[in-house]
Design a protein around this motif. Structure first.
Motif, short mmCIF file in Angstrom:
data_model
loop_
_atom_site.label_atom_id
_atom_site.label_comp_id
_atom_site.label_asym_id
_atom_site.label_seq_id
_atom_site.Cartn_x
_atom_site.Cartn_y
_atom_site.Cartn_z
N CYS A 171 -0.26 12.56 -3.33
CA CYS A 171 0.87 12.28 -2.45
C CYS A 171 1.53 13.60 -2.02
O CYS A 171 1.65 14.52 -2.81
N THR A 217 9.43 8.95 -0.51
CA THR A 217 9.61 7.66 0.18
C THR A 217 8.83 6.53 -0.48
O THR A 217 9.22 5.38 -0.38
N LYS A 218 7.73 6.86 -1.15
CA LYS A 218 6.92 5.76 -1.68
C LYS A 218 7.13 5.55 -3.18
O LYS A 218 6.78 4.51 -3.71
N GLN A 225 5.81 11.80 0.69
CA GLN A 225 5.31 10.51 0.23
C GLN A 225 5.85 10.18 -1.16
O GLN A 225 6.15 9.03 -1.45
#
Ligand SMILES: Nc1ncnc2c1ncn2[C@@H]1O[C@H](COP(=O)(O)OP(=O)(O)OP(=O)(O)O)[C@@H](O)[C@H]1O
Ligand SMILES: [Mg+2]
Lengths: 670, 375
Positions: free
Chosen positions: A575, A582-583, A579
């Protein structure tokens, strides 16, 4: 992860919300301006008149009704006497004397000696410097008025709060009863109970002090109870095993061992009381708050800044001194200092301090020079100006005009952008739609976000708001609140993520957040009034500054709470930083995000009301007007009620939404 | 109680013939004559839980017979102490042992009602504690019974001397007098010179000496110790044990001593009560526990003990048979095995165990070697 995924996998809800918005906009375009409920600033409804009548009848009967005669009036008179006594001592002409009993020299020396005796020499120097600075600012008298009010409030808080804390610590049942009351005392915007208090205690310093007491008492109760409960059970048992009675256990074991925590409670109580001085000024409590308030009303930024600075100086001195005292009460320090200083030596030092204090108090009692703080000194032929305050005021004023003139090109567009492209449209949508349309739209939104219960509560609260006759003002306040909250959440996520991921950023930023949180709310307003004038936008900016620290801290804690292993796992599976944020990190701290939103809303709402004073208008203005004009008293009360109703609705809806998003929002966040 | 001793197991050291009543070592039972006991406990229960259910447990035979976990599942109550009986003689050091959670602290706190017992009677120096009012109870705590705690329970804001004098202050003794008395006791526990220090300036061992001094200051007849040395490191612990032995010799108090350390129990205790899940498993002297553990729980406890240092000759002797060479030395039955090793191994004839001129049995090389090799 699973939870977070559920939130994102539910497009149904987003679609529904969009649907509501589109429907609302379409109907708005058609029905705009019909069925609105608006009320001009000086107009009142029959409800308001009835409340006015209530006020009048209370006023007429307060000397015949036994409840007032033997209870309320007693409190009012007692508080007033106490305040007057302190004022005569410190700030106001007393009896035939044109000056208070203790002049500036006396006060400065007393404060210094107290700071040195219970804290350390560093805070003693700070106390001396701070109090002299108050004099140099040309604000000696209002500062002493504020000090007198604060002392009055804190003494009452301590006298009532410590025994209550003892009860809380000893009786489980009592704790259960009082905790929600304390929560309420701390979370309810002070504005809200100020006006009902005047109904009971009239406009005047007594009401101001009572409001300060209500707001400032919870910390000393809580920390007293906490300190007592934290005393090790074995030590208490040891006391019992030696045959001590309950009062002996309390006096000889528990209270001494809890001393430090109790002093911290007193410190927090002092800070809370000080943060209320401006609000207390609304009910004619004297002091720096009055100065700030009047200056804000006449948009005299220089004076407002000077007085605001004095409040901050007072707060810093009292905070440092009590903090030093609490540290000194820690047993280790205690052991060290006590051992080093021979008791005889110590007693000698105390005696010297006592004599110096007595001399200073005598001088300040006898000589004009040491009684009223001089604005200049004439030594021989040279004149030494001591009026630092006028300089501060003029510097601030010129800085303000410079800012207005030269920063206008930057601040103007920002202000206009937000006002024309966000605030005005939202406000129009809310208050120019037919009231039933807005009502339905909001309840439907509450339903989608929070479910049946949230919708029911929202409907009830809004219905009552309609009943207050202040629908339009409420919707204007709601618009400003929503916009400010959006900004708060955005700031919360930006800074919170940064601080949560980066310990150094946290270390650097946190002190600023703390400072923003303890500074009296009105002090915020001053620079923004300077920059943006008395507008709704100013109110929004101040509210954002007030609420953002809480939101940022909550988000930062949430991000930090994501297990490091999970983050590493995401990183190791390729990632990018973005990422990961946000993830993984944001979805996993969805609970904190919800809590940040909830708390942000509540804090913003409390401040938007204060902002009503500087051009924010709407409900805040209605409440303020209620203090100054008796014909608007009822309307002010109704506006206070409307604020509470909005607060309850927003709180409940965001809480239910948060629970659905995967976590219960606890109310005590910080 | 005495029955426990009979359930000796085959792996234990050889024991006197059960049938020979007269040669059996005297087993000290839990109960003694309450009239001469300093502390006498009968049917003591402490059940934690809602008051209503808790009080029902001791009186309902079905509930009273349940194991702790069964009871908790059924009623939600926790029986910390179940149906204890024991007596402590004046001047005796009575040790209570058990694993963590077995109810030792609860038991010792019940003795002065720091924890209110659910059922049973406790008599201390002839007075029934369980019926005392608040005032009488306070008087008892002030004058007759004092306690030493695991984590000392000192007051950090008071100097050592003020801590020691605390109990006297509570009684209302004048300042001069209590300071004089406190100074005396501080000397007694070997803390002279530290009167003016604060507790946290002292090491753990010294702090516990303060705790000890505080308990001694009121000159109580009975002292209770709740694992007083568990928080100390081993060397200091040994010092403190010596200290207690010395004090006991000098002041001769009745002591109830809680510990989970068997070597401490054996070193200090005249008798030891072993608890499990609130109940008595066995009561007896050190040699009795080591020589005849009542069950596997006790056996586990005593497994690591160096037997030769604990067991006495009466526990390993066998009956004399005509073939024995009776020219050996005579020793008393309470001689510890370790001290008899040399005498037994040096002579070819077995040692005769004799009490009051009567032959109880003999100890030869095989008996000694079994103990020494086994430990
Ligand atoms: N106030 C209380 N309420 C409920 N249960 C309790 C209470 N005090 C103790 N217990 C329980 O009673 C049982 C016995 O506790 P106790 O403290 O007497 O054990 P102990 O033998 O002293 O253990 P340790 O060696 O750990 O000190 C434990 O299971 C404990 O959890
Ligand atoms: Mg214990």
């Amino acid at each position: 992860m699973a939870r977070a995924a559920r939130v994102y996998r539910r497009p149904g809800r987003l679609t529904l919300l969009l649907g509501i918005l589109v429907g609302w906009l379409v109907l708005y375009a058609v029905l705009k301006g019909t069925d609105t409920i608006s009320l001009a600033p000086s107009d009142v409804t029959s409800l308001h008149t009835r409340l006015n009548d209530l006020n009048t009848s209370v006023g007429d009967n307060r000397n015949s009704n036994p409840f007032f005669l033997y209870f309320i009036n007693e409190i009012q008179v007692g508080a007033t006497h106490f305040i007057t006594f302190l004022q005569n001592l410190l700030s106001q002409p007393s009896g035939t004397r044109p000056v208070p009993v203790v002049g500036w020299l006396g006060v400065v020396v007393i404060m210094t000696v107290i700071a040195g005796r219970f804290g350390n020499w560093r805070v003693a120097v700070l106390a001396a410097a701070g109090f002299l600075f108050l004099g140099l600012q040309g604000l000696w008298q209002p500062s002493m008025d504020t000090l007198a009010l604060t002392i009055a409030a804190v003494v009452i808080c301590v006298l009532i709060g410590i025994p209550l804390g003892v009860l809380v610590a000893q009786y489980r049942g009592f704790e259960r009863v009082i905790t929600p009351v304390l929560d309420l005392m701390q979370t309810m915007p002070t504005f809200v109970y100020l006006l009902p208090l005047t109904l009971l205690f009239l406009i005047g310093p007594a009401t101001g002090v009572i409001a300060m007491v209500i707001y400032a008492m919870p910390p000393v109760i809580r920390l007293t109870a906490h300190g007592l409960q934290a005393v090790s059970t074995e030590t208490v048992e040891a006391g019992r095993s030696l045959g001590s009675t309950r009062p002996q256990q309390l006096a000889k074991i528990m209270l001494p061992m809890a001393r430090r925590t109790i002093i911290i409670g007193v410190n927090q109580t002092i800070m809370a009381a000080l943060s209320m001085v401006t609000i207390a000024a609304l009910v004619a409590a004297p002091g720096l708050g009055q100065t700030v308030l009047q200056a804000l009303e006449s948009q005299d930024v220089g004076t407002a800044f000077n007085a605001g600075l004095a409040i901050v100086v007072l707060a810093v001195v009292l905070d440092r001194v009590t903090t030093a005292a609490s540290e000194r009460a820690r047993a280790t320090d205690h052991a060290r200092t006590r051992l080093r200083a021979d008791p005889r030596w110590r007693r000698g030092a105390d005696l010297v301090a006592l004599i110096v204090t007595a001399v200073a108090v005598y001088l300040s009692y006898t000589y004009q020079l040491f009684a009223a703080f001089p604005d200049h000194l004439a030594i021989g032929g040279t004149r030494l100006g001591l009026d630092l305050g006028t300089h501060i005021e003029s510097w601030t004023s010129s800085a303000t005009s410079w800012a207005q003139r030269d920063l206008g090109s930057i601040t103007g567009p920002i202000k206009n952008g937000v006002t024309y492209h966000a605030l005005n449209p939202l406000q129009n949508l809310l208050d120019s739609s037919p009231w039933w349309l807005t009502f339905i739209a909001i309840v439907a939104t509450a339903f989608v976000l929070g479910g049946r219960w949230a919708a029911l509560i929202a409907a009830t609260c809004l219905g009552l708001v309609v009943g207050t006759g202040l629908w339009q003002d409420s919707m204007d306040t709601l618009a400003a609140t929503l916009i400010a909250t959006v900004v708060v959440v955005v700031l919360g996520v930006m800074f919170g993520v940064w601080m949560g991921r980066n310990a150094r950023a946290d270390w650097g930023i946190r002190p600023f957040l703390d400072a923003l949180q303890v500074m009296p709310a009105f002090v915020y307003l001053v620079p923004f009034v300077a920059l943006f004038g008395a507008t709704r936008f100013t109110g929004i900016v101040a509210a954002v500054l007030y609420a953002a620290p809480v939101a940022i801290k909550i988000v930062a804690d949430g991000i930090r709470g994501v297990p490091a292993e999970t983050v590493e796992a995401a990183g190791s599976s390729g990632c990018s930083t973005w990422q990961v944020i946000t993830k993984v990190q944001l979805p996993m701290s969805v609970r904190s995000l919800a809590l940040a939103t909830n708390q942000g809303l509540i804090y913003v709402l409390a401040m938007v009301v204060v902002a009503g004073l500087v051009g924010g208008g709407a409900l805040g203005f209605d409440v303020v007007a209620g203090f100054s004009q008796s014909s608007l008293f009822g309307k002010g009360l109704a506006a206070g009620a409307a604020i509470v109703l909005l607060g309850i609705a927003l709180d409940r809806v965001t809480q239910s939404a948060a629970r659905r998003a995967g976590g219960h929002v606890s109310h005590r966040a910080t | 109680m005495t029955a426990h001793v009979d359930q000796g197991d085959p792996t234990a050291v050889s024991k006197p013939d059960v049938s020979a009543e007269n040669t059996r070592p005297t087993v000290s039972p839990g109960r003694r004559d309450p009239d001469v006991a300093d502390i006498s406990v009968r049917g003591l229960w402490k059940v934690f839980g809602t008051a209503r259910t808790a009080t029902r447990v001791p009186t309902t035979p079905e509930l009273a017979a349940m194991s702790r976990s069964e009871l908790r599942d059924r009623t939600g109550c926790l029986a910390a102490v179940c149906d204890l009986d024991f007596d402590v003689a004046p001047g005796e050091v009575f040790v209570v042992m058990g694993l963590s959670g077995s109810g030792k602290s609860t038991l010792v706190r019940c003795l002065t009602r720091l924890i209110e017992p659910t059922a049973g009677t406790i008599t201390i120096q002839g007075e029934d504690i369980t019926r005392m009012g608040d005032r009488a109870l306070r008087e008892l705590r002030r004058n007759k019974v004092s306690m030493v705690f695991q984590h000392f329970g000192l007051l950090p804001h008071r100097r050592v001397i003020e801590n020691v004098a605390f109990g006297l202050e509570i009684r209302g003794m004048s300042r001069a007098e209590r300071m004089r008395r406190a100074t005396e006791v501080i000397e007694l526990v070997g803390l002279d010179g530290y009167q003016q220090s604060y507790p946290e300036q002292l090491s753990g061992g010294m702090q516990q000496r303060v705790g000890l001094a505080r308990a001694l200051a009121g000159d109580p007849g009975v002292m209770l110790f709740d694992e007083p040395f568990s928080a100390l490191d081993p060397l200091i612990r040994r010092d403190m044990q010596q200290e207690v032995i010395r004090l006991h010799r000098e002041v001769g108090k009745t002591m109830v001593f809680i510990t989970h350390d068997l070597s401490e129990a054996l070193k200090l205790g005249d008798r030891i009560l072993i608890m499990r899940d609130g109940r008595t498993v066995q009561v007896g002297t050190g040699p009795e526990l080591v020589g005849a553990p009542a069950d596997d729980y006790v056996r586990d406890f005593v497994r690591e003990v160096p037997r030769s240092q604990v067991l006495t000759l009466e526990w390993i002797m066998r009956e004399a048979v005509p073939a024995d060479d009776m020219s050996g030395r005579e020793l008393a039955p309470d001689v510890v095995v370790r001290d008899a090793v040399r005498a037994v191994l040096e002579s070819t004839a077995p040692v005769k165990v004799v009490r009051d001129g009567r032959l109880l049995g003999v100890v030869g090389d095989p008996e000694i070697l079994r103990v020494v090799a086994g430990s």
